[in-house]
Enzyme design. Structure first.
Site, mmCIF file in Angstrom:
data_model
loop_
_atom_site.group_PDB
_atom_site.id
_atom_site.type_symbol
_atom_site.label_atom_id
_atom_site.label_comp_id
_atom_site.label_asym_id
_atom_site.label_seq_id
_atom_site.Cartn_x
_atom_site.Cartn_y
_atom_site.Cartn_z
ATOM 1 N N TYR A 180 0.849 -1.198 0.000
ATOM 2 C CA TYR A 180 0.000 0.000 0.000
ATOM 3 C C TYR A 180 0.880 1.242 0.000
ATOM 4 O O TYR A 180 0.673 2.177 -0.789
ATOM 5 C CB TYR A 180 -0.916 -0.001 1.221
ATOM 6 C CG TYR A 180 -1.675 1.288 1.417
ATOM 7 C CD1 TYR A 180 -2.796 1.579 0.642
ATOM 8 C CD2 TYR A 180 -1.265 2.226 2.368
ATOM 9 C CE1 TYR A 180 -3.486 2.764 0.807
ATOM 10 C CE2 TYR A 180 -1.957 3.407 2.539
ATOM 11 C CZ TYR A 180 -3.064 3.671 1.766
ATOM 12 O OH TYR A 180 -3.753 4.854 1.919
ATOM 13 N N LYS A 185 1.185 4.200 -2.937
ATOM 14 C CA LYS A 185 0.968 5.625 -2.704
ATOM 15 C C LYS A 185 2.199 6.440 -3.083
ATOM 16 O O LYS A 185 2.082 7.573 -3.577
ATOM 17 C CB LYS A 185 0.570 5.873 -1.241
ATOM 18 C CG LYS A 185 -0.831 5.384 -0.902
ATOM 19 C CD LYS A 185 -1.867 6.040 -1.796
ATOM 20 C CE LYS A 185 -3.283 5.646 -1.453
ATOM 21 N NZ LYS A 185 -4.291 6.289 -2.331
#
Length: 254
Positions: free
Chosen positions: A172, A176
């Site tokens: 994750y 990002k």
């Protein structure tokens, strides 16, 4: 007709969680908006739009669902075609849709297909949607793109020990970092459009399961930073990754 309607704001992942709160903030803003609720499931989008119509405080604002799955090129094209046909322009694109882990494996995404699933939504889908929306955005007198990101995607912060979810959040975090890099690039190469990366912090939604629900802040408080970007209150931090919480605000290093 296109110029007579209030600014058109399209919010992905807006049928629940932070995306719903962002739509709610726009529906209760002083200025009217044409609010488009992006949702993978048309029925859930319609349900969210119906609820928002009941709680809006600005009766000049309109709220409508748009079906979109940003992991699907066909769905992205269909959604933007509908916006073009119905409204003729897009003033504000809020890329909020995202996932923490692979479907059904939030805290245990350990295989290549898992990583690919995360990047399909958080990176590839986001990039395709935003770049495909450039022509519609350029029909606006003040085009804006607001990407909901995370300080977990700040390489500087991670390098200095900011790994709140440990190895479980690595993919994750990496996704990002990738979309942050794209936003930094767009802000330099697409000078006629204003871009922001906004970090909402820990928010009390379903996004991170019980942990975020128990320890996060109110979604509407986190959502208001998006409205501030839309309404000109964050012009001094265009093209940066920003945060706004507890009466304070600032910029995160990439």
């Amino acid at each position: 007709m296109a110029n007579s309607i209030p600014p058109v704001v399209f919010i992905t992942g807006a049928n629940q969680g932070l995306g719903y709160a962002i739509a709610e903030v726009f529906s209760q803003a002083k200025n009217p908006y044409t609010i488009l609720i992006g949702a993978r499931d048309q029925a859930r989008g319609e349900e969210a739009a119906s609820k928002l119509l009941q709680t809006r405080t600005n009766q000049e604002s309109t709220i409508s669902p748009i079906q979109i799955d940003i992991a699907s090129s066909e769905s992205i094209t269909s959604a933007l075609d509908k916006i073009s046909t119905d409204y003729g322009r897009l003033d504000i694109l809020v890329n909020n849709a995202g996932i923490f882990g692979a479907p059904g494996k939030m805290w245990n995404s350990t295989t290549r297909p898992d990583w690919r699933a995360i990047f399909e939504v958080n990176v590839f889908g986001a990039i395709e949607l935003i770049e495909s929306a450039f022509p519609l955005l350029r029909k606006s007198p003040s085009p804006r793109v607001i990407v909901v990101t995370s300080n977990m995607g700040s390489i500087s912060k991670v390098a200095n020990g900011h790994v709140p979810t440990g190895a479980a959040g690595a993919y994750y975090s990496s996704s990002k970092a990738a979309i942050n890099a794209m936003l930094a690039n767009w802000s330099q190469t697409q000078k006629d459009i204003k871009f922001w990366a906004t970090c909402p912090g820990l928010v009390a939604t379903e996004f991170g399961g019980d942990f975020t629900k128990q320890h996060g802040r109110e979604p509407k408080d986190a959502a208001d930073i998006v409205r501030k970007c839309a309404e000109g209150e964050k012009e001094d931090v265009v093209g940066l990754m920003i945060w706004d919480q507890d009466g304070k605000s600032g910029v995160y290093e990439w």
